[in-house]
Design an enzyme around this catalytic site. Structure first.
Site, PDB file in Angstrom:
ATOM      1  CG  ASP A 250      -6.426   5.671  -1.712  1.00 56.81           C
ATOM      2  OD1 ASP A 250      -7.592   6.083  -1.670  1.00 56.81           O
ATOM      3  OD2 ASP A 250      -5.778   5.360  -0.693  1.00 56.81           O
ATOM      4  CG  MET A 251      -9.459  10.798  -5.421  1.00 51.51           C
ATOM      5  SD  MET A 251     -11.166  11.261  -5.241  1.00 51.51           S
ATOM      6  CE  MET A 251     -11.152  12.817  -6.078  1.00 51.51           C
ATOM      7  CG  ASN A 252      -6.448   8.924   0.392  1.00 59.13           C
ATOM      8  OD1 ASN A 252      -7.351   8.368   1.015  1.00 59.13           O
ATOM      9  ND2 ASN A 252      -5.451   8.267  -0.147  1.00 59.13           N
TER      10      ASN A 252
ATOM     11  CG  ASP B 239      -2.260   0.656   0.979  1.00 59.90           C
ATOM     12  OD1 ASP B 239      -2.274   1.888   1.116  1.00 59.90           O
ATOM     13  OD2 ASP B 239      -3.274   0.008   0.637  1.00 59.90           O
TER      14      ASP B 239
ATOM     15  NE  ARG C 144      -3.756  10.350   4.181  1.00 61.33           N
ATOM     16  CZ  ARG C 144      -3.341   9.206   3.708  1.00 61.33           C
ATOM     17  NH1 ARG C 144      -3.389   8.970   2.418  1.00 61.33           N
ATOM     18  NH2 ARG C 144      -2.885   8.268   4.494  1.00 61.33           N
TER      19      ARG C 144
ATOM     20  CG  ASP D 134      -9.914   4.078   4.678  1.00 67.91           C
ATOM     21  OD1 ASP D 134      -9.513   3.152   3.949  1.00 67.91           O
ATOM     22  OD2 ASP D 134      -9.528   5.255   4.552  1.00 67.91           O
TER      23      ASP D 134
HETATM   24  C1  DGJ Z   1      -6.900   5.338   2.131  1.00 65.65           C
HETATM   25  C2  DGJ Z   1      -7.237   3.933   1.776  1.00 65.65           C
HETATM   26  O1  DGJ Z   1      -8.596   3.703   1.871  1.00 65.65           O
HETATM   27  C3  DGJ Z   1      -6.446   2.986   2.674  1.00 65.65           C
HETATM   28  O2  DGJ Z   1      -6.823   1.670   2.430  1.00 65.65           O
HETATM   29  C4  DGJ Z   1      -4.994   3.209   2.419  1.00 65.65           C
HETATM   30  O3  DGJ Z   1      -4.702   2.836   1.115  1.00 65.65           O
HETATM   31  C5  DGJ Z   1      -4.626   4.662   2.659  1.00 65.65           C
HETATM   32  N1  DGJ Z   1      -5.495   5.551   1.953  1.00 65.65           N
HETATM   33  C6  DGJ Z   1      -3.214   4.923   2.264  1.00 65.65           C
HETATM   34  O4  DGJ Z   1      -2.880   6.238   2.297  1.00 65.65           O
END
Ligand code: DGJ
Length: 731
Positions: free
Chosen positions: A478-480, A366, A443, A548
């Protein structure tokens, strides 16, 4: 043929397996909606709302007061010309006028289903599966054509809709709104079910009775979002899992959307789903066409259960693509909750080796493998391996993982950039930012301006170099953060209203380049868990990290809600450590396995730290999951007990298509002293078939199981797992 047209009266009748959808042209001009529901064989349905006069209603031509668009049920309302309800389309013309008037022009029928330029959409494998009706409406004054596309899947109760808007004038047209589907219902006697939530609490169920006025669901976060989901259903009062009329709507789109219902003054309901008009405008130069995303509409006369199974069937067989559409997914171990950013290549290999011992098939590395990414303040944008952590680089690590007999997967977040990154230092203008305004971070990161081709090409080429160098079998994208600071330095001022939609189109283009280049790759979508869990993403990634929140008990509600619109095979679902990292809750290892097995199964914990006992359970869990994974992938899913209503237990069930196998799983939530008997009733079986409980060897007819039910086991302790497996036998 599933499309029937009365040329003279201009009646259009779409027929799927059990559904009819009927429209007709009224007053020689307007395309009116007549009926959507259980199949009827003739289209002679009364238009109750025609020829009716209501006070304070306006008539379009003034001379005939007996009709007004304000109460005629329409197919694609423009919100002017006497309709004061929610419009489907809005535009501004060069003279500043904003009125759109659409009149019927022509139709044609196409075999099969055309694709949508640059957008994800359900597809057909051969032209026999579906027919498409294209109806052209025209604003004759402004030379704007609106082409409504309807595809009818013959064997499923699915109609898909999308719209093309073409500027045939010599001038520019600015489009300000264009939804994908609008449906006017005769009454407001419906409940609205939708899937709101938050990070870690995605897609919970809410059900409310419709009331006068607008009830809108929307995202303005640039992604479909954790908070709202582009899915909803209208259901008649009393509709349940197996009874009642239900109309389901889903949007195949991953950005800002609007959906909802408006109850008008005579208690009719207009429902819609499509692109959100918020902060949206699209400049159509002369000759240009705008394509809306696709809406998927499902009708069920047998409640929510059948509606969901129809969505599941369509999405997993005619939206998801690639090798893993039909192949069961490898069981994975992901290192995120095991190590977060703190790992070395040896530690990863050690975790992977333990995972292999338990029967895991894929190891996923990850976040944290690239640039100087030791925390989440930096390095997004620098897609080169961090050799301080991974000595020898990724190819060497991938080789070691492959050497263990495991597949190797990698996490990426291509849409983002940290200010503390080489990429940002080199190209500070590559982030979305509004001139003169302070940037907001989430973030600690910014959105890359992927609406610019050079930006998306740069990122994808970097990622391709990594993937090319080591054989990667899986990618988690991913997209945070939400899309924000919405301004592109590369677009002229009159196109800034296009940024949100261009961003989504760019994501699709990037994802498409990935799946085209690596057709064997297993692709998992993710957005801080389930912030982009919708049909648009499923076109690229057959599975999506559901949340998550890995707490087994919280997951009961998340997975239950998600199942309303989306297939179980799409839900990434992992066993994690206890106390759970998100909730602090402690649940039995077996229970975590049962809950995770209602999805694409995996582990998200430090397998090195697992006790011998836990490893033994994990080995058993994996073997058991493998026995039922085909049911997760292709079986029919039944929600038996609702976690939002029952505090004692939750149950769900998979049934094979041939009805010869079924698995009932669940969790007993709270222990009771001297408990009373709780019966459960499996669904979807063949009443005359005999089924053996594989644990007790007892044999029951399908009818007995479905009607008389069986008692849940007596358990002690909270959060106890429940599982029954029945197989058809001859005796
Ligand atoms: C958010 C994801 O949902 C997690 O599973 C993990 O990949 C983190 N980001 C990593 O920054």
């Amino acid at each position: 043929m599933s499309i029937w047209v009365d040329e003279e009266q201009k009646i259009f009748h779409l027929q799927s397996k059990d559904t009819s959808y009927i429209m007709r042209v009224v007053k020689g001009r307007y395309l009116a909606h007549v009926y959507w529901g259980k199949k009827i064989h003739t289209p002679d349905v009364e238009n109750a709302q025609l020829n009716r006069w209501i006070s304070f209603g306006a008539a379009p031509d003034g001379s005939d007061k007996s009709y007004s668009l304000d109460y005629i049920r329409q197919e694609y309302p423009t919100g002017c010309q006497t309709d004061y309800r929610m419009p489907a389309v809005q535009a501004v013309f060069e003279d500043g006028s904003r009125a759109v008037e659409l009149v019927y022009e022509s139709y044609r029928i196409l075999p099969g289903k055309p694709g949508l330029q640059g957008l994800p959409a359900a597809y057909v494998e051969n032209e026999e599966e579906a027919d498409t009706l294209e109806i052209t409406l025209s604003d004759t004054l402004k030379h704007m054509k609106v082409i409504l596309m309807y595809t009818v899947y013959k064997e499923l109760d699915v109609i898909t809709r999308s719209v093309k808007i073409r500027n045939e004038s010599a001038e520019r047209i600015r489009l300000e709104k264009a939804v994908s589907a609008s449906v006017d219902f005769e009454t407001s006697d419906y409940e609205l079910l939708d899937l709101p939530g938050a990070w870690g609490r995605e897609r919970h169920i809410e059900k409310t009775k419709l009331r006068s006025g607008i009830q809108e669901l929307q995202s303005r976060r640039g992604a479909s979002s954790h908070q709202m989901n582009p899915f909803f259903a209208l259901a008649e009062p009393g509709a349940g899992e197996d009874r009642g009329k239900v109309y389901g709507f889903a949007l195949v789109y991953s950005g800002n959307f609007t959906a909802g219902a408006e109850v008008d003054q005579i208690f009719q309901t207009r429902a819609w789903i499509g692109l959100n008009g918020y902060d949206f405008s699209w400049l159509l130069e002369s000759g240009e066409t705008f394509q809306t995303p696709e809406a998927v509409m499902v009708y069920s006369s047998e409640g929510f259960g059948k509606m969901s199974r129809t969505f599941h069937q369509l999405f997993r067989t005619r939206l998801v693509r690639g090798r893993y559409r039909d192949e069961v997914r490898p069981i994975l171990a992901n290192n995120w909750e095991a190590t977060y950013f703190d790992f070395t290549e040896d530690r990863l290999v050690e975790i992977a080796a333990k995972a292999k011992e338990c029967g895991v098939e894929l190891f996923v590395l990850d976040d944290g493998w690239f640039g100087k990414r030791d925390n989440d303040f930096c390095a997004l944008g620098d897609w080169v391996v961090n050799e301080d952590k991974i000595k020898g680089g990724l190819p060497a690590l991938a080789e070691r993982i492959h050497g263990l007999g495991l597949k190797f997967g990698l996490w990426v977040e291509p849409e983002m950039i940290n200010e503390d990154s080489d990429l940002y230092r080199e190209h500070p203008d590559w982030a979305l930012k509004i001139p003169g305004r302070a940037m907001n971070r989430s973030r600690h990161q910014l959105n890359l301006d992927i609406t610019r081709k050079e930006v998306r090409d740069h990122v994808m080429n970097q990622i391709f170099s990594v993937l090319d160098a080591c054989k990667v079998d899986y990618v988690k994208w991913d997209m945070n953060r939400s899309v924000d600071n919405v301004f592109s330095a590369a677009l002229p001022r009159e196109c800034q209203g296009e940024v949100y939609h261009r961003y989504v189109l760019a994501v699709y283009e990037m994802m498409e380049s990935l799946v085209q280049r690596y057709p064997d790759l297993l692709f998992e979508g993710c957005s801080g868990g389930g912030g982009r869990f919708e049909a648009g993403m499923l076109y690229y990634s057959p599975q999506i990290w559901c949340s998550d929140n890995t707490d087994a008990i919280d997951r009961l509600k998340i997975q239950y809600g998600t199942s309303f619109g989306y297939p179980i095979s799409a839900m990434g679902s992992h066993v994690s450590v206890c106390p759970n990292h998100q909730s602090g809750r402690i649940t039995p290892f077996e229970t975590r396995g049962i809950v995770a097995s209602a999805g694409t199964f995996g582990y998200e914990l430090d397998l090195i730290k697992m006790s011998e006992e836990e490893k033994k359970i994990a080995r058993g869990q994996i073997l058991k999951y493998k026995e039922m994974e085909h049911l997760v992938q292709t079986g029919d899913y039944y929600r038996l007990v609702n976690p939002f209503e029952n505090n004692n237990h939750v149950l769900w069930q998979f049934v094979s298509k041939d009805k010869k196998e079924t698995v009932v799983c669940g969790v007993r939530l709270h222990s009771e002293a001297n408990p009373h008997i709780y019966l459960f009733y499996p669904q979807g079986l063949d009443a005359d078939m005999k089924y053996e409980d594989v644990v007790t060897g007892k044999v029951y007819t399908g009818a007995a199981l479905m009607k008389a039910g069986l008692p849940l086991p007596l358990t002690t302790g909270d959060y106890q797992p429940i599982k029954f497996t029945f197989k058809a036998v001859e005796r």
